[in-house]
Design a protein around this motif. Structure first.
Motif, PDB file in Angstrom:
ATOM      1  N   LEU A  50     -75.063   6.045  32.453  1.00 36.01           N
ATOM      2  CA  LEU A  50     -73.651   6.407  32.324  1.00 36.01           C
ATOM      3  C   LEU A  50     -73.192   6.198  30.893  1.00 36.01           C
ATOM      4  N   SER A  51     -72.179   6.963  30.499  1.00 41.54           N
ATOM      5  CA  SER A  51     -71.541   6.643  29.233  1.00 41.54           C
ATOM      6  C   SER A  51     -70.875   5.284  29.401  1.00 41.54           C
ATOM      7  N   TYR A  52     -70.634   4.597  28.295  1.00 41.43           N
ATOM      8  CA  TYR A  52     -70.100   3.237  28.409  1.00 41.43           C
ATOM      9  C   TYR A  52     -68.740   3.213  29.100  1.00 41.43           C
ATOM     10  N   VAL A  53     -67.887   4.195  28.797  1.00 42.35           N
ATOM     11  CA  VAL A  53     -66.561   4.216  29.419  1.00 42.35           C
ATOM     12  C   VAL A  53     -66.677   4.446  30.925  1.00 42.35           C
ATOM     13  N   GLU A  54     -67.669   5.252  31.341  1.00 42.11           N
ATOM     14  CA  GLU A  54     -67.881   5.463  32.776  1.00 42.11           C
ATOM     15  C   GLU A  54     -68.464   4.212  33.430  1.00 42.11           C
ATOM     16  N   PHE A  55     -69.225   3.441  32.677  1.00 44.25           N
ATOM     17  CA  PHE A  55     -69.798   2.216  33.223  1.00 44.25           C
ATOM     18  C   PHE A  55     -68.723   1.175  33.507  1.00 44.25           C
ATOM     19  N   ILE A  56     -67.774   1.030  32.586  1.00 42.83           N
ATOM     20  CA  ILE A  56     -66.768  -0.025  32.765  1.00 42.83           C
ATOM     21  C   ILE A  56     -65.564   0.442  33.580  1.00 42.83           C
ATOM     22  N   ALA A  57     -65.387   1.742  33.757  1.00 43.68           N
ATOM     23  CA  ALA A  57     -64.207   2.259  34.461  1.00 43.68           C
ATOM     24  C   ALA A  57     -64.029   1.659  35.859  1.00 43.68           C
ATOM     25  N   PRO A  58     -65.052   1.692  36.734  1.00 43.19           N
ATOM     26  CA  PRO A  58     -64.872   1.098  38.068  1.00 43.19           C
ATOM     27  C   PRO A  58     -64.632  -0.405  38.020  1.00 43.19           C
TER      28      PRO A  58
END
Length: 248
Positions: A50-58
């Motif tokens: 995942l992109s980093y922003v997608e990783f931390i979003a949840p």
């Protein structure tokens, strides 16, 4: 009406009078999302595909639940108990210590759910909800909120004064936010440290549930069981020690 629901209703009415200020106090996860996801994330390679922003979003959704429910059942609950003597007033009615704990937990979980829902809306606006099935998490948020609220009520029942919450945030909440798979996978850590983190940080299991839903993966029922056990245990302990504090 059941006493703990009356307590819950009272807190909602009180919240309406200061709703804007209270909601603003819960924007920290959004700032972290912007700073780490869209800022530092530009310099971080993909994490677990995942992109980093997608990783931390949840994870930001779950941190919102933690902030809302835990803050409400620590600082605010302590003010109601110690400075405003509202708990004493409630006990003069047919409400019991159990009603107070459950009513405060229900309110804390509700406030945490509100915060998390706002974060989910922001994720949608930024185009980060590629899987609308993630919205199912809204049904799970109350359980997560109750878990963190039960821990908050336990600490409220035992701390000697309100200043101890500052220490609590420093030595427990902040490390839990950092080391629960929120900003990086904890599988890169030594095995003994991973075991310790999983044992003392329930946020880890909540983040796993959120990320599984975000990725359209089956939910590991073990994570839900751990959170349920944690919630039941700390609810029992909160009732026990709050009764000692207020009555015995």
């Amino acid at each position: 009406m059941i006493p703990f629901l009356i307590i819950f209703k009272r807190n909602i009415i009180s919240f309406k009078k200061r709703a804007w200020g209270a909601l603003i106090s819960g924007i920290d996860p959004l700032l972290f999302l912007l700073a780490f996801g869209f800022g530092i994330g530009k310099f971080v390679p993909n994490v677990e595909g995942l992109s980093y922003v997608e990783f931390i979003a949840p994870a930001m959704v779950i941190i919102s639940v933690l902030y809302g429910s835990f803050f409400e059942t620590t600082y605010n609950a302590f003010v109601r108990m110690y400075y405003e003597n509202i708990y004493t007033a409630w006990l003069s009615t047919n409400a019991t210590v159990k009603d107070i704990v459950l009513g405060e937990m229900l309110w804390g979980a509700f406030r945490g759910t509100i915060y998390a829902t706002i974060v989910i809306f922001v994720l949608f606006c930024f185009g980060l909800l590629k899987n609308l099935g993630f919205l199912i998490i809204i049904l799970v948020l109350p359980l997560l909120g109750l878990t963190f609220a039960s821990i908050g009520m336990f600490f409220t029942s035992v701390v000697p004064n309100i200043m101890f919450f500052d220490y609590l945030y420093f030595v427990y909440i902040n490390p839990m936010i950092l080391f629960s798979g929120t900003y990086f996978p904890i599988n890169i850590l030594p095995i003994f440290l991973k075991i310790i983190l999983k044992a003392i940080f329930p946020l880890y299991y909540a983040v796993k549930i959120s990320r599984e839903l975000y990725l359209s993966q089956p939910i590991d029922i073990t994570n839900i069981i751990v959170l349920l056990i944690t919630c039941i245990f700390f609810t029992f302990m909160a009732i026990k020690f709050l009764r000692i504090r207020l009555i015995d």
